[in-house]
Motif scaffolding. Sequence first.
Motif, PDB file in Angstrom:
ATOM      1  N   GLY A 145       0.828  -1.191   0.000  1.00  0.00           N
ATOM      2  CA  GLY A 145       0.000   0.000   0.000  1.00  0.00           C
ATOM      3  C   GLY A 145       0.862   1.239   0.000  1.00  0.00           C
ATOM      4  O   GLY A 145       2.079   1.176  -0.070  1.00  0.00           O
ATOM      5  N   THR A 146       0.225   2.348   0.059  1.00  0.00           N
ATOM      6  CA  THR A 146       0.919   3.601   0.302  1.00  0.00           C
ATOM      7  C   THR A 146       0.412   4.099   1.633  1.00  0.00           C
ATOM      8  O   THR A 146      -0.714   3.805   2.026  1.00  0.00           O
ATOM      9  N   SER A 147       1.232   4.830   2.327  1.00  0.00           N
ATOM     10  CA  SER A 147       0.843   5.235   3.673  1.00  0.00           C
ATOM     11  C   SER A 147      -0.262   6.278   3.687  1.00  0.00           C
ATOM     12  O   SER A 147      -0.760   6.632   4.741  1.00  0.00           O
ATOM     13  N   VAL A 148      -0.670   6.762   2.535  1.00  0.00           N
ATOM     14  CA  VAL A 148      -1.786   7.705   2.497  1.00  0.00           C
ATOM     15  C   VAL A 148      -3.086   7.021   2.112  1.00  0.00           C
ATOM     16  O   VAL A 148      -4.132   7.639   2.061  1.00  0.00           O
ATOM     17  N   GLY A 154      -3.877  -2.477   0.724  1.00  0.00           N
ATOM     18  CA  GLY A 154      -2.697  -3.275   1.019  1.00  0.00           C
ATOM     19  C   GLY A 154      -2.851  -3.953   2.371  1.00  0.00           C
ATOM     20  O   GLY A 154      -3.842  -3.791   3.072  1.00  0.00           O
ATOM     21  N   ILE A 155      -1.853  -4.738   2.730  1.00  0.00           N
ATOM     22  CA  ILE A 155      -1.897  -5.517   3.959  1.00  0.00           C
ATOM     23  C   ILE A 155      -1.666  -4.611   5.166  1.00  0.00           C
ATOM     24  O   ILE A 155      -0.688  -3.877   5.220  1.00  0.00           O
ATOM     25  N   GLY A 159     -11.162 -17.319   6.359  1.00  0.00           N
ATOM     26  CA  GLY A 159     -11.579 -16.312   5.398  1.00  0.00           C
ATOM     27  C   GLY A 159     -12.332 -15.149   6.003  1.00  0.00           C
ATOM     28  O   GLY A 159     -12.989 -14.402   5.296  1.00  0.00           O
ATOM     29  N   MET A 160     -12.230 -14.983   7.316  1.00  0.00           N
ATOM     30  CA  MET A 160     -12.901 -13.877   7.983  1.00  0.00           C
ATOM     31  C   MET A 160     -11.856 -12.932   8.565  1.00  0.00           C
ATOM     32  O   MET A 160     -10.793 -13.361   9.000  1.00  0.00           O
ATOM     33  N   LEU A 161     -12.159 -11.657   8.591  1.00  0.00           N
ATOM     34  CA  LEU A 161     -11.200 -10.624   8.981  1.00  0.00           C
ATOM     35  C   LEU A 161     -10.582 -10.847  10.355  1.00  0.00           C
ATOM     36  O   LEU A 161      -9.385 -10.711  10.519  1.00  0.00           O
ATOM     37  N   ASP A 162     -11.369 -11.181  11.353  1.00  0.00           N
ATOM     38  CA  ASP A 162     -10.858 -11.279  12.719  1.00  0.00           C
ATOM     39  C   ASP A 162     -11.059 -12.646  13.359  1.00  0.00           C
ATOM     40  O   ASP A 162     -11.165 -12.754  14.570  1.00  0.00           O
ATOM     41  N   ASN A 170     -10.864  -8.470   0.692  1.00  0.00           N
ATOM     42  CA  ASN A 170     -11.262  -7.173   1.208  1.00  0.00           C
ATOM     43  C   ASN A 170     -12.730  -7.237   1.591  1.00  0.00           C
ATOM     44  O   ASN A 170     -13.560  -7.659   0.794  1.00  0.00           O
ATOM     45  N   ASP A 171     -13.049  -6.812   2.824  1.00  0.00           N
ATOM     46  CA  ASP A 171     -14.442  -6.802   3.261  1.00  0.00           C
ATOM     47  C   ASP A 171     -14.998  -5.379   3.323  1.00  0.00           C
ATOM     48  O   ASP A 171     -15.899  -5.093   4.077  1.00  0.00           O
ATOM     49  N   SER A 172     -14.438  -4.490   2.554  1.00  0.00           N
ATOM     50  CA  SER A 172     -14.786  -3.073   2.441  1.00  0.00           C
ATOM     51  C   SER A 172     -14.263  -2.215   3.584  1.00  0.00           C
ATOM     52  O   SER A 172     -14.264  -1.009   3.490  1.00  0.00           O
ATOM     53  N   SER A 173     -13.808  -2.836   4.680  1.00  0.00           N
ATOM     54  CA  SER A 173     -13.200  -2.051   5.754  1.00  0.00           C
ATOM     55  C   SER A 173     -11.689  -2.188   5.767  1.00  0.00           C
ATOM     56  O   SER A 173     -10.992  -1.292   6.220  1.00  0.00           O
ATOM     57  N   ALA A 174     -11.177  -3.322   5.257  1.00  0.00           N
ATOM     58  CA  ALA A 174      -9.730  -3.550   5.261  1.00  0.00           C
ATOM     59  C   ALA A 174      -9.380  -4.719   4.353  1.00  0.00           C
ATOM     60  O   ALA A 174     -10.221  -5.571   4.068  1.00  0.00           O
ATOM     61  N   ASP A 175      -8.130  -4.739   3.924  1.00  0.00           N
ATOM     62  CA  ASP A 175      -7.594  -5.896   3.218  1.00  0.00           C
ATOM     63  C   ASP A 175      -7.060  -6.867   4.272  1.00  0.00           C
ATOM     64  O   ASP A 175      -6.513  -6.441   5.286  1.00  0.00           O
TER      65      ASP A 175
END
Length: 149
Positions: free
Chosen positions: A16-19, A23-24, A84-87, A137-142
């Motif tokens: 990713g880019t920091s802005v 990305g991970i 396959g789940m975010l958390d 990606n779940d729309s909140s994070a990769d």
Amino acid sequence: MGRPLKKDVRGNEVLGTSVSSSGITVQFHDGSTNRTDGIIIKQRGANTFVVARVGSPTTTYVCKLVDTTPNAANEMLLQGSTTGMLDANLVPISKITRRIAYGFPSSPVLSGGFYRGGDSNASTNHDATKYTWYLENDSSADYIVLTAF
């Protein structure tokens, strides 16, 4: 090390880019506190990365992967989900290449033969398993999805 990460096997951007928030994302210790808003900017080795906080593009840190919550400068925690789940069902990753991610061994030995531990070394989050992986990606994070082989 081979070729550094740029995209996963499905063609999704890993770095990713920091802005941006793509990305991970990772947890890392910046020398004073543990940060949960880190993003990988560049890969320097199979287990060493350049990270920055989202929104702080000028300050970067070179961090090495660890198996528990980072508690010393330049440590980072990279996790993948086996369901396959975010958390859910997160496994700490000890090494990652474009196609394969490796879980930490059941008794992780880090520098100088010393054990680090906030987690029980007997717990199932240290499995020494090889995984294929891809970015979801779940729309909140990769996040990383792991499939054991």
